[in-house]
Design a protein around this motif. Structure first.
Motif, short mmCIF file in Angstrom:
data_model
loop_
_atom_site.label_atom_id
_atom_site.label_comp_id
_atom_site.label_asym_id
_atom_site.label_seq_id
_atom_site.Cartn_x
_atom_site.Cartn_y
_atom_site.Cartn_z
N ARG A 10 11.59 -43.80 12.30
CA ARG A 10 10.84 -42.65 11.84
C ARG A 10 9.45 -42.52 12.45
NH1 ARG A 10 13.62 -40.20 7.53
NH2 ARG A 10 15.78 -40.82 7.86
N ASP A 11 8.94 -43.56 13.08
CA ASP A 11 7.64 -43.48 13.74
C ASP A 11 7.69 -42.73 15.06
OD1 ASP A 11 6.35 -44.95 11.75
OD2 ASP A 11 6.87 -46.86 12.69
N VAL A 12 8.90 -42.47 15.55
CA VAL A 12 9.04 -41.82 16.85
C VAL A 12 8.57 -40.36 16.80
CG1 VAL A 12 10.72 -41.01 18.57
CG2 VAL A 12 10.89 -43.33 17.64
N ALA A 13 8.86 -39.65 15.71
CA ALA A 13 8.51 -38.23 15.60
C ALA A 13 7.00 -37.99 15.73
CB ALA A 13 9.05 -37.65 14.30
N PRO A 14 6.14 -38.64 14.94
CA PRO A 14 4.70 -38.43 15.13
C PRO A 14 4.20 -38.90 16.48
CG PRO A 14 5.11 -40.19 13.53
CD PRO A 14 6.42 -39.51 13.78
N LEU A 15 4.83 -39.93 17.03
CA LEU A 15 4.45 -40.40 18.36
C LEU A 15 4.75 -39.34 19.41
CD1 LEU A 15 3.47 -42.73 20.17
CD2 LEU A 15 5.84 -43.52 20.30
N LEU A 16 5.91 -38.69 19.29
CA LEU A 16 6.27 -37.63 20.24
C LEU A 16 5.33 -36.43 20.12
CD1 LEU A 16 10.17 -37.57 20.06
CD2 LEU A 16 8.77 -38.19 22.03
N GLU A 17 4.93 -36.12 18.90
CA GLU A 17 4.01 -34.99 18.70
C GLU A 17 2.69 -35.24 19.41
OE1 GLU A 17 2.29 -32.18 15.09
OE2 GLU A 17 3.69 -33.83 14.67
N ALA A 18 2.17 -36.46 19.30
CA ALA A 18 0.93 -36.81 20.00
C ALA A 18 1.13 -36.80 21.51
CB ALA A 18 0.45 -38.18 19.53
N MET A 19 2.29 -37.27 21.96
CA MET A 19 2.57 -37.32 23.38
C MET A 19 2.67 -35.92 23.97
SD MET A 19 5.79 -39.04 25.39
CE MET A 19 6.86 -37.65 24.97
N VAL A 20 3.29 -35.00 23.24
CA VAL A 20 3.43 -33.62 23.71
C VAL A 20 2.05 -32.98 23.86
CG1 VAL A 20 4.20 -31.32 23.04
CG2 VAL A 20 5.75 -33.25 22.85
N GLN A 21 1.15 -33.27 22.92
CA GLN A 21 -0.21 -32.74 23.01
C GLN A 21 -0.91 -33.25 24.26
OE1 GLN A 21 -1.44 -30.52 20.83
NE2 GLN A 21 -3.30 -30.33 22.06
N LEU A 22 -0.71 -34.53 24.56
CA LEU A 22 -1.31 -35.11 25.76
C LEU A 22 -0.71 -34.51 27.02
CD1 LEU A 22 -3.06 -37.25 27.20
CD2 LEU A 22 -1.18 -38.87 26.89
N LEU A 23 0.61 -34.34 27.03
CA LEU A 23 1.29 -33.80 28.21
C LEU A 23 0.85 -32.38 28.53
CD1 LEU A 23 4.94 -35.12 27.71
CD2 LEU A 23 3.35 -35.76 29.51
N PHE A 24 0.44 -31.64 27.50
CA PHE A 24 -0.03 -30.27 27.73
C PHE A 24 -1.23 -30.26 28.68
CE2 PHE A 24 -2.95 -26.80 26.68
CZ PHE A 24 -2.13 -25.70 26.86
#
Length: 282
Positions: free
Chosen positions: A187-201
C-alpha cells in the motif's frame, strides 16, 4: 478443483501466462461493461454540475495558457510557437499521470466489484483507461481551438497521432495493471507513485523544451541530453510533434515500442504471479 475468484479459471492453471492473457482478452470482450462503467464514472464525478465534463477542458486550458505565458516570457520564446508545445504536453500528461496515479488504486477502489462481480480483473483496468481517454478527448478541444488561433502547417505527419495514441492507450493498460497489482499488495506504492509523478512533471519537457536548453550552450546543453533518458519524453514526442507540425526523429518511435514491449511483459508477469491474489489483498 478450486477456481480463482475473479476469472473462474481453475486455480491450478491460474499462474500461467495463458491465464494472464485470457484475463486481458476476456476482459476486453466485456466492453459493454467497462464502457458503461467508465461513462458512469464521469457522470458521477460531475453530477449536478452545469458545465459537466467541460470543466476538464476549462481547467486544462487555463493551466496551459498560464504556464505558456509565463515560460514564454522567461525563455523569451514566441507565444505562437511555445503555447502549442505546452498545451499538447499538458493534455497528454493528464492521460499519462492519470493512468499511473489512478491505476495504482484501481483495484483498491473497486474492492466491492472485485469481490461480488465475477469478471476478469482487466475489466477494471479497461474502465480506467477508457475514462482517461474520455478526459483526453475533452481536452483535445483545446488543441483544435489553438490550431485555429495559431494556424500551423500540418502535413500528412499529423496522421502519425493515430498510432501514437494507440500506443499511449496500450501503455495505459499495462501501467494500470502492473502498478495496480503491486500497489494493492504494497500500500505504500500508491503515495510513492504520486510523489514520483509530480517529480517527473518537472524533469519532462512539458513547460520547457530541449531545444531551448541546447541553444544555451555549455553545461546547460549537456544537461538537456539527460531528457533523452526519460522515457516519458519520447512518449510525448511521438504525439506532440505531429500535432504541432514539427519533425520527429524515428528513434523516438523505437524507444516507445521497446518500452511498450517491456511494460507488457512486466504486466503479464505480475498477472501470472499475483492476479489470483488481488481479490484477497483488497
Amino acid at each position: 478443483m478450486t477456481e480463482s475468484v475473479s476469472t473462474g479459471i481453475p486455480a491450478s492453471r491460474s499462474k500461467t501466462f495463458g491465464a494472464a492473457w485470457h484475463d486481458l482478452s476476456s476482459g476486453f470482450q466485456q466492453h459493454q461493461l467497462w464502457l458503461q462503467l467508465g461513462m458512469q464514472d464521469i457522470k458521477q464525478r460531475y453530477r449536478r454540475s452545469t458545465l459537466g465534463p467541460l470543466w476538464i477542458t476549462i481547467a486544462t486550458g487555463v493551466m496551459a495558457l498560464a504556464l505558456g505565458l509565463l515560460y514564454s516570457m522567461l525563455f523569451q520564446l514566441p507565444l505562437a510557437e511555445f503555447l502549442p508545445h505546452v498545451t499538447v504536453g499538458l493534455i497528454m500528461w493528464g492521460f499519462i499521470s492519470g493512468c499511473i496515479k489512478d491505476g495504482a488504486e484501481i483495484f483498491i477502489d473497486n474492492e466491492g466489484l472485485i469481490k461480488q462481480l465475477p469478471s476478469a480483473l482487466s475489466v477494471h483496468v479497461y474502465r480506467l483507461v477508457w475514462r482517461q481517454a474520455l478526459f483526453l478527448a475533452h481536452n483535445l478541444i483545446i488543441w483544435v481551438i489553438l490550431m485555429i488561433i495559431f494556424p500551423r502547417p500540418l502535413g500528412w505527419e499529423v496522421l502519425l497521432t493515430i498510432p501514437a495514441m494507440a500506443l499511449l492507450i496500450i501503455n495505459g493498460v499495462w501501467v494500470a495493471m502492473f502498478f495496480g497489482i503491486v500497489a494493492t499488495r504494497y500500500r505504500d506504492v500508491a503515495p510513492l507513485l504520486e510523489a514520483m509523478v509530480q517529480l517527473l512533471f518537472y524533469v519532462t519537457p512539458i513547460v520547457w523544451t530541449t531545444q531551448t536548453l541546447k541553444e544555451q550552450g555549455g553545461d546547460i546543453a549537456q544537461r538537456a541530453l539527460l531528457a533523452e533518458i526519460n522515457p516519458l519524453f519520447h512518449y510525448l514526442e511521438i504525439i506532440r510533434a505531429p500535432m504541432i507540425g514539427e519533425p520527429i526523429a524515428a528513434y523516438h518511435w523505437w524507444i516507445v515500442l521497446a518500452c511498450t514491449a517491456v511494460g507488457l511483459t512486466l504486466a503479464l508477469v505480475a498477472m501470472k504471479q499475483w492476479r489470483s491474489r488481488v481479490s484477497y489483498w483488497v
